[in-house]
Design a protein around this motif. Structure first.
Motif, PDB file in Angstrom:
ATOM      1  N   ARG A  50       0.805  -1.224   0.000  1.00 26.76           N
ATOM      2  CA  ARG A  50       0.000   0.000   0.000  1.00 26.76           C
ATOM      3  C   ARG A  50       0.841   1.278   0.000  1.00 26.76           C
ATOM      4  N   ALA A  52       3.767   3.483  -1.282  1.00 26.74           N
ATOM      5  CA  ALA A  52       4.627   3.574  -2.466  1.00 26.74           C
ATOM      6  C   ALA A  52       5.631   4.711  -2.286  1.00 26.74           C
ATOM      7  N   ALA A  78       3.257   7.869  -1.334  1.00 24.99           N
ATOM      8  CA  ALA A  78       1.806   7.759  -1.570  1.00 24.99           C
ATOM      9  C   ALA A  78       1.253   6.522  -0.881  1.00 24.99           C
ATOM     10  N   TRP A  79      -0.005   6.622  -0.511  1.00 20.72           N
ATOM     11  CA  TRP A  79      -0.740   5.488   0.042  1.00 20.72           C
ATOM     12  C   TRP A  79      -1.737   5.043  -1.011  1.00 20.72           C
ATOM     13  N   ALA A  80      -1.691   3.755  -1.377  1.00 18.13           N
ATOM     14  CA  ALA A  80      -2.530   3.218  -2.437  1.00 18.13           C
ATOM     15  C   ALA A  80      -3.781   2.561  -1.863  1.00 18.13           C
ATOM     16  N   ASP A  85      -4.602   6.632  -5.445  1.00 23.71           N
ATOM     17  CA  ASP A  85      -3.408   6.898  -4.646  1.00 23.71           C
ATOM     18  C   ASP A  85      -3.486   8.309  -4.099  1.00 23.71           C
ATOM     19  N   GLY A  87      -0.994  11.042  -2.233  1.00 25.93           N
ATOM     20  CA  GLY A  87       0.416  11.189  -1.941  1.00 25.93           C
ATOM     21  C   GLY A  87       0.862  12.622  -1.782  1.00 25.93           C
ATOM     22  N   THR A 113      -4.150  10.381  -7.484  1.00 21.37           N
ATOM     23  CA  THR A 113      -4.029   9.640  -8.741  1.00 21.37           C
ATOM     24  C   THR A 113      -5.128   8.598  -8.833  1.00 21.37           C
ATOM     25  N   ARG A 115      -6.028   5.366 -10.617  1.00 20.27           N
ATOM     26  CA  ARG A 115      -5.354   4.320 -11.385  1.00 20.27           C
ATOM     27  C   ARG A 115      -6.370   3.347 -11.957  1.00 20.27           C
ATOM     28  N   THR A 127      -3.559  12.089 -12.748  1.00 22.28           N
ATOM     29  CA  THR A 127      -3.143  12.703 -11.487  1.00 22.28           C
ATOM     30  C   THR A 127      -3.464  14.187 -11.477  1.00 22.28           C
ATOM     31  N   ARG A 149       2.423   2.947 -15.371  1.00 19.90           N
ATOM     32  CA  ARG A 149       3.274   2.290 -14.381  1.00 19.90           C
ATOM     33  C   ARG A 149       3.350   0.811 -14.717  1.00 19.90           C
ATOM     34  N   ARG A 178       6.827  -0.631  -3.626  1.00 17.82           N
ATOM     35  CA  ARG A 178       5.644  -0.702  -2.767  1.00 17.82           C
ATOM     36  C   ARG A 178       5.980  -1.493  -1.521  1.00 17.82           C
TER      37      ARG A 178
END
Length: 180
Positions: A50, A52, A78-80, A85, A87, A113, A115, A127, A149, A178
């Motif tokens: 989670r 990144a 960042a936290w996914a 995300d 960040g 972001t 994704r 983003t 990515r 990650r």
């Protein structure tokens, strides 16, 4: 009797069409099974990776022609979530003011972001970043970026095309990991 021949004639015409449809749908059924298996594995893996950390580098091009093209370096944490995300990114743009200095001007952004998976192991993202940059003084700074990515396990390679304040077109590449 005539009715029986008509039914046999219709069945004789439809049977090859049904067989062709089944043959055409067999690969789709196999792909669906693979996708379901992949989704089960992803569902089991949602608790890991989670956080990144990304190191960014690239170039910002002045599209107005009035300022310099500037190199940039930076990092992001960042936290996914499942497809989002959140960040914080910090960049250093060399000589944003265009006065010929060798120093880096700081830019700090909160980034969101969205994704989505485009192909197995490849994510695309949109983003939006909002923050501040310091040239002579601190001022608001905005960013809109499109990125890709490539996921290679816990490590990933990223690329972004961003549109920023002061008519800058930003091309950046990154390497990240990650954790947790």
């Amino acid at each position: 009797m005539l009715r029986g021949r008509a039914d046999a004639s219709i069945i004789a015409r439809v049977r090859p069409l049904l067989l062709a449809a089944l043959v055409a749908l067999a690969p789709a059924a196999a792909i669906a099974d693979e996708d379901e298996l992949g989704n089960e594995i992803e569902a089991q893996d949602t608790g890991r990776g989670r956080l990144a950390l990304v190191a960014w580098g690239g170039q910002a091009f002045d599209t107005s022609g009035s300022g310099p093209n500037v190199p940039l370096l930076g990092g992001e944490v960042a936290w996914a979530f499942d497809q989002l995300d959140l960040g914080v990114a910090g960049y250093g743009y060399r000589d944003l003011r265009g006065i010929g200095s060798r120093s880096y001007d700081p830019v700090v952004l909160a980034r969101v972001t969205q994704r989505f998976e485009t192909y197995r192991g490849v994510d695309a993202g949109i983003t939006i970043g909002v923050g501040a940059a310091r040239e002579d003084h601190w001022r608001a700074w905005f960013q809109f970026a499109l990125g890709l990515r490539l996921n290679l396990g816990p490590v990933f390679i990223a690329g972004e095309l961003g549109f920023e304040q002061q008519s800058l077109l930003r091309l950046a590449g990154g390497v990240g990991v990650r954790l947790f």
